[in-house]
Structure formats: C-alpha cells, structure tokens
Design an enzyme around this catalytic site. Sequence first.
Site, PDB file in Angstrom:
ATOM      1  N   GLY A  32       0.838  -1.208   0.000  1.00 21.53           N
ATOM      2  CA  GLY A  32       0.000   0.000   0.000  1.00 21.53           C
ATOM      3  C   GLY A  32       0.861   1.240   0.000  1.00 21.53           C
ATOM      4  O   GLY A  32       2.048   1.176  -0.304  1.00 21.53           O
ATOM      5  N   ASN A  33       0.266   2.366   0.293  1.00 17.04           N
ATOM      6  CA  ASN A  33       1.042   3.609   0.408  1.00 17.04           C
ATOM      7  C   ASN A  33       0.397   4.524   1.437  1.00 17.04           C
ATOM      8  O   ASN A  33      -0.656   4.194   1.991  1.00 17.04           O
ATOM      9  CB  ASN A  33       1.186   4.292  -0.959  1.00 17.04           C
ATOM     10  CG  ASN A  33      -0.149   4.681  -1.541  1.00 17.04           C
ATOM     11  OD1 ASN A  33      -0.844   5.546  -1.015  1.00 17.04           O
ATOM     12  ND2 ASN A  33      -0.547   4.029  -2.634  1.00 17.04           N
ATOM     13  N   ARG A  34       1.035   5.671   1.716  1.00 18.41           N
ATOM     14  CA  ARG A  34       0.626   6.520   2.848  1.00 18.41           C
ATOM     15  C   ARG A  34      -0.474   7.523   2.515  1.00 18.41           C
ATOM     16  O   ARG A  34      -0.761   8.406   3.301  1.00 18.41           O
ATOM     17  CB  ARG A  34       1.829   7.296   3.381  1.00 18.41           C
ATOM     18  CG  ARG A  34       2.925   6.412   3.919  1.00 18.41           C
ATOM     19  CD  ARG A  34       4.048   7.280   4.502  1.00 18.41           C
ATOM     20  NE  ARG A  34       5.278   6.536   4.645  1.00 18.41           N
ATOM     21  CZ  ARG A  34       5.522   5.696   5.634  1.00 18.41           C
ATOM     22  NH1 ARG A  34       4.622   5.509   6.566  1.00 18.41           N
ATOM     23  NH2 ARG A  34       6.674   5.045   5.689  1.00 18.41           N
ATOM     24  N   ALA A  76      -3.710   7.808  -5.134  1.00 16.30           N
ATOM     25  CA  ALA A  76      -2.327   7.326  -5.178  1.00 16.30           C
ATOM     26  C   ALA A  76      -2.389   5.848  -5.554  1.00 16.30           C
ATOM     27  O   ALA A  76      -2.351   4.970  -4.696  1.00 16.30           O
ATOM     28  CB  ALA A  76      -1.654   7.532  -3.830  1.00 16.30           C
TER      29      ALA A  76
END
Length: 246
Positions: free
Chosen positions: A55-57, A123
């Site tokens: 995943g990402n932030r 994102a």
Amino acid sequence: ELASGLTGEGRMAEPENIMRFIESDLLVSLPLSGIEVLVNAGPTYEAIDPVRFIGNRSSGKTGIALADEFASRGATVTLVLGPSSHQPKNKSVNVIHVESAQEMFDATVNSFANVDVAVLTAAVADYKPSHPSHEKIKKSDEELSLKLTKTKDILGHLGQIKSKQCLVGFALETNNATEYAIQKLNKKNLDMVVVNTTNASNPAFGSDYNEVSVIDKHNKITKFEFKSKLEIAKDLVNHICSYIGK
Ligand code: CTP
C-alpha cells in the site's frame, strides 16, 4: 389545526413538500447544478496473500475535500475511494469503495462517460504482486522475493478515451516537480495537473496541509500558498470552474 389547539398558519409543511422545494428551488440555484463530477482518492492495496498487501501513505483527504466542495456547490459527485479512514461529509456524494488498482480502474472508467469534470487524486499503486498467494505465506529462513507486474494507468487511459471532459491529474514529486508534471500533463492528455512536492517541510501525504500549484495545458502555472487541504479544495474548485466557464 395546530398542536396548541389554535387554528392558523404555523403547522410544519409535509416533509415531501420540503424536499421538493429543496430539490426544485434551492439546489438548482447553486452554481454547479447540472454539472457531473468524478473524483478518485485514497491509496490502493495490492494483495500479497490474504492478510498482507502493498500500500502507500495516502490518506485520501484532498480528494474527499474536493468531492465535498464540488457537492456543496451543487454538482452531482461520484467519489471512487480506496481504503481510507476518512469519508466525505456531504451526504449527496455517491461513494464507491474499492481496494485494488484494478477495482479503482474499473469503477473510475465505468463512471467517466457522462461526467463534465474528472479529478484523479488517487495514489494508485504502479505495481502489484504478479502471483498473490491464496494462502497465508509462512515464514522460513529463505529470502523471499516478490515478482511485481505493472498496474494499468487509470488517468492515462481516461486521457485516451476522453471527449468533452475536463481531465485533471495530480503529480506527486520529490524533485524536478514542474518538469515531471508537464511531462505527465502531455503524456496523459490532461487539461491540468496539480503538482505536490513531498519533502521534510511539506510531507503532503497524511498531513492536513499542503502546498500545490496547477499547470494547465497552455503551460500556465498558478501557485497556491501553503494552506489546509480544505482551503486547497476551494482554490482548486474555483480554478477548475473558471477553466470550464462556470
Ligand atoms: N495514476 C493513475 N493510475 C496509475 C498511476 C497513477 O490514474 N496506475 C494517476 C494518479 O491518480 C495521478 C497521476 O496519475 O493523478 C500521477 O500519479 P503519480 O504517482 O504522480 O505518477 P505516475 O504516473 O504513477 O508516475 P511516477 O510514479 O513514475 O512519477
């Protein structure tokens, strides 16, 4: 007849009549009434196995604030939202929850045909595990390598199929922001790109504040001050409205 026993004007109107008044008199007078907007937001999760993911932030806050701001001005808004702990406040926003880049692609592309404006803030993971395991991967003393496959570029695809839509992308960069953003604007056939820089003084991801600039397809650059994401959403909606003549 009133509850007090007296007779006269004062009784509450029927809820259906109040709703009819709001829909046919109040909402149509808002500036973006009749305009359809698509926003996507948040991160995507790409499964490694049933319990782990890449995943990402991204928090999704900017996209959610944009969806709320468009809706508050009377637009009909669809928000395709990846896994985020935040939600739009405006109950009229139609939220489609997704998890992976492929689900984000399907929901965003399916909602695109009839919109006037599409703003892609998500994102989206650029790569996903090529062979996600159906069972939980057990640890061993061996090194573990993950093979990754490129995901589809949603914004790039919309740039290829767009007709009348105003298409807005985001570019998150750590360096050479303007140069890379202009490349994305041209390559993905955008009307405008919103440039974010992430660094120690402006983390952008997860924060409530950000500093952005917008580059349009005529290479006109508009810089906005460092401010809250809610205020940025207002600036961006103003900017998009003047671009589409609203
Ligand atoms: N985007 C997308 N689909 C992807 C990747 C990105 O729709 N698979 C969109 C994002 O929502 C954003 C824009 O493309 O509006 C730019 O995203 P960004 O991550 O800055 O750039 P990339 O195109 O992924 O390129 P790179 O990561 O190499 O900078």
